[in-house]
Design a protein around this motif. Structure first.
Motif, PDB file in Angstrom:
ATOM      1  N   GLY A   1     -33.300 -33.473 -19.207  1.00  0.00           N
ATOM      2  CA  GLY A   1     -34.602 -32.852 -19.442  1.00  0.00           C
ATOM      3  C   GLY A   1     -34.481 -31.645 -20.361  1.00  0.00           C
ATOM      4  N   TRP A   2     -33.408 -30.885 -20.134  1.00  0.00           N
ATOM      5  CA  TRP A   2     -33.187 -29.684 -20.949  1.00  0.00           C
ATOM      6  C   TRP A   2     -32.905 -30.081 -22.396  1.00  0.00           C
ATOM      7  N   LEU A   3     -32.075 -31.117 -22.585  1.00  0.00           N
ATOM      8  CA  LEU A   3     -31.732 -31.578 -23.935  1.00  0.00           C
ATOM      9  C   LEU A   3     -32.971 -32.073 -24.663  1.00  0.00           C
ATOM     10  N   LEU A   4     -33.872 -32.732 -23.917  1.00  0.00           N
ATOM     11  CA  LEU A   4     -35.099 -33.242 -24.536  1.00  0.00           C
ATOM     12  C   LEU A   4     -36.172 -32.161 -24.613  1.00  0.00           C
ATOM     13  N   ASP A   5     -35.817 -30.963 -24.149  1.00  0.00           N
ATOM     14  CA  ASP A   5     -36.717 -29.818 -24.199  1.00  0.00           C
ATOM     15  C   ASP A   5     -37.972 -30.006 -23.357  1.00  0.00           C
ATOM     16  N   LYS A   6     -37.864 -30.681 -22.249  1.00  0.00           N
ATOM     17  CA  LYS A   6     -39.027 -30.944 -21.391  1.00  0.00           C
ATOM     18  C   LYS A   6     -39.120 -29.967 -20.229  1.00  0.00           C
ATOM     19  N   ASN A   7     -38.059 -29.253 -19.955  1.00  0.00           N
ATOM     20  CA  ASN A   7     -38.013 -28.419 -18.753  1.00  0.00           C
ATOM     21  C   ASN A   7     -38.650 -27.052 -18.956  1.00  0.00           C
ATOM     22  N   LEU A   8     -39.194 -26.497 -17.858  1.00  0.00           N
ATOM     23  CA  LEU A   8     -39.644 -25.111 -17.884  1.00  0.00           C
ATOM     24  C   LEU A   8     -38.413 -24.228 -18.005  1.00  0.00           C
ATOM     25  N   PRO A   9     -38.528 -23.055 -18.622  1.00  0.00           N
ATOM     26  CA  PRO A   9     -37.349 -22.198 -18.723  1.00  0.00           C
ATOM     27  C   PRO A   9     -36.839 -21.827 -17.318  1.00  0.00           C
ATOM     28  N   GLY A  10     -35.559 -21.900 -17.115  1.00  0.00           N
ATOM     29  CA  GLY A  10     -34.966 -21.508 -15.825  1.00  0.00           C
ATOM     30  C   GLY A  10     -34.817 -22.655 -14.848  1.00  0.00           C
ATOM     31  N   TRP A  11     -35.643 -23.689 -14.992  1.00  0.00           N
ATOM     32  CA  TRP A  11     -35.639 -24.803 -14.032  1.00  0.00           C
ATOM     33  C   TRP A  11     -34.302 -25.558 -14.073  1.00  0.00           C
ATOM     34  N   THR A  12     -33.801 -25.766 -15.285  1.00  0.00           N
ATOM     35  CA  THR A  12     -32.594 -26.565 -15.457  1.00  0.00           C
ATOM     36  C   THR A  12     -31.414 -25.975 -14.698  1.00  0.00           C
ATOM     37  N   SER A  13     -31.139 -24.707 -14.977  1.00  0.00           N
ATOM     38  CA  SER A  13     -29.961 -24.098 -14.364  1.00  0.00           C
ATOM     39  C   SER A  13     -30.120 -24.065 -12.849  1.00  0.00           C
ATOM     40  N   LEU A  14     -31.350 -23.794 -12.391  1.00  0.00           N
ATOM     41  CA  LEU A  14     -31.601 -23.722 -10.950  1.00  0.00           C
ATOM     42  C   LEU A  14     -31.336 -25.074 -10.288  1.00  0.00           C
ATOM     43  N   MET A  15     -31.953 -26.138 -10.839  1.00  0.00           N
ATOM     44  CA  MET A  15     -31.826 -27.462 -10.247  1.00  0.00           C
ATOM     45  C   MET A  15     -30.397 -27.984 -10.353  1.00  0.00           C
ATOM     46  N   ALA A  16     -29.775 -27.715 -11.490  1.00  0.00           N
ATOM     47  CA  ALA A  16     -28.401 -28.184 -11.677  1.00  0.00           C
ATOM     48  C   ALA A  16     -27.507 -27.548 -10.615  1.00  0.00           C
TER      49      ALA A  16
END
Ligand code: UDP
Ligand code: MG
Length: 317
Positions: A256-271
């Protein structure tokens, strides 16, 4: 190898606040012993009773030389009180029985017959449970099914500690040093030839059950943890599942982060949550696996038990 100093039979009964039934118990067991003939002793264990149980016991012991009265320092609970009586008794055969006459002592004759046929253990198995609440019967049924599934040893359902065992089996039982004792399971674990005797369990002769619900659940927990490490391994199964889900979440958030679909901060949190949560469960499972083996080892049970040896210097029973 029959030792002349040993009585042929010991009857062992733990008693906790049993003044209501004790005289009748002694009378009925006495009559059964008369019928059976042979030398015998009756070992009564007072498990820290607060009523007149001890006075009745000592009076009975004064009146009848076969009776041995034993008093514990305080209430140790059914299984440990029974263990105390079993370590003191000297008989060649041992009848374990409750003091409340729910298990008829008259069945000794049938048990003795089965033992003469080569059994090492003759256990009473309940056909009916009169005078017990629906709750008690339902929880007992659920308990025996559960423990049957969780352990590798066959622990017969609907049995209590009411049984006739040989001295050999008793000595093996007494050699197990574990503190949380589930005696009927431990006897089953010993093996040898174990034969059931079906009987109808009577209501208590007097007084009320000394097993309130809390004690019953503690007893069930002791039984399950003494015979199974499956509960410890539950976290291991969940662990693999959670690790897989966590890893999938990790990948999903990165994509999602690579495709730029995520809200800022969501990626690192979920990962982080996915990966760490999964790993933690997995580690718990691994610890459980080691702890289970450590627990099995620390019980210090013998690795094997010899039933008999034929021929050579160690032969004969
Ligand atoms: N008992 C004991 N210590 C305890 C509880 C019970 O020695 O802390 C004895 C009790 O006197 C009886 C036997 O264990 O001889 C079985 O107890 P009970 O009949 O109350 O259990 P239930 O038959 O209701 O399961
Ligand atoms: Mg009872």
């Amino acid at each position: 190898m029959s030792d002349p100093a040993r009585p042929a039979l010991s009857v062992v009964a733990p008693c906790f606040n049993e003044e209501g039934v004790l005289p009748e118990f002694v009378r009925r067991v006495g009559a059964v012993l008369e019928q059976a003939g042979g030398t015998a002793e009756i070992v009564l264990v007072d498990d820290g009773s607060r009523d007149g149980t001890w006075e009745l016991m000592t009076a009975a012991a004064a009146a009848d030389k076969r009776i041995v009265a034993v008093r514990l320092m305080r209430n140790h609970g059914h299984q440990l009180a029974l263990t105390a009586g079993l370590s003191i008794c000297r008989g060649e055969r041992i009848l374990i029985i409750d003091a409340d006459l729910q298990d008829p002592p008259e069945l000794l004759a049938d048990m003795t017959k089965l033992m003469a046929g080569g059994a090492d253990v003759v256990y009473g198995q309940r056909r009916a449970r009169e005078g017990e609440s629906l709750f008690k019967r339902a929880t007992a049924a659920a308990f025996y099914r559960l423990i049957g599934r969780l352990t590798d040893v066959y622990i017969p359902p609907d049995t209590g500690d009411f049984r006739l065992v040989t001295r050999q089996v008793l000595d093996l039982l007494l050699a197990m040093p574990e503190r949380h004792r589930f005696i009927r399971g431990m006897v089953a674990w010993i093996g040898g030839k174990q034969v059931p005797l079906l009987y109808d369990r009577k209501p208590r002769a007097a007084g009320e059950s000394k097993y309130p619900v809390a004690k019953m659940f503690r007893f069930a927990a002791d039984a399950i943890t003494a015979f199974s490490v499956v509960p410890l391994l539950v976290s291991s199964t969940i662990g693999w599942l959670m690790a897989a889900i966590g890893f999938a979440f990790f990948i999903y958030s990165i994509v999602g982060w690579l495709l730029d679909k995520n809200l800022p901060g969501w990626t690192s949190l979920m990962a982080a949550v996915g990966l760490l949560g999964g790993m933690q469960f997995l580690m718990l499972g691994i610890i459980g696996a080691y702890l289970g083996r450590l627990y099995d080892q620390s019980k210090g049970r013998p690795l094997f038990m010899i039933r008999d040896i034929v021929g050579g210097p160690g032969s004969g029973k």
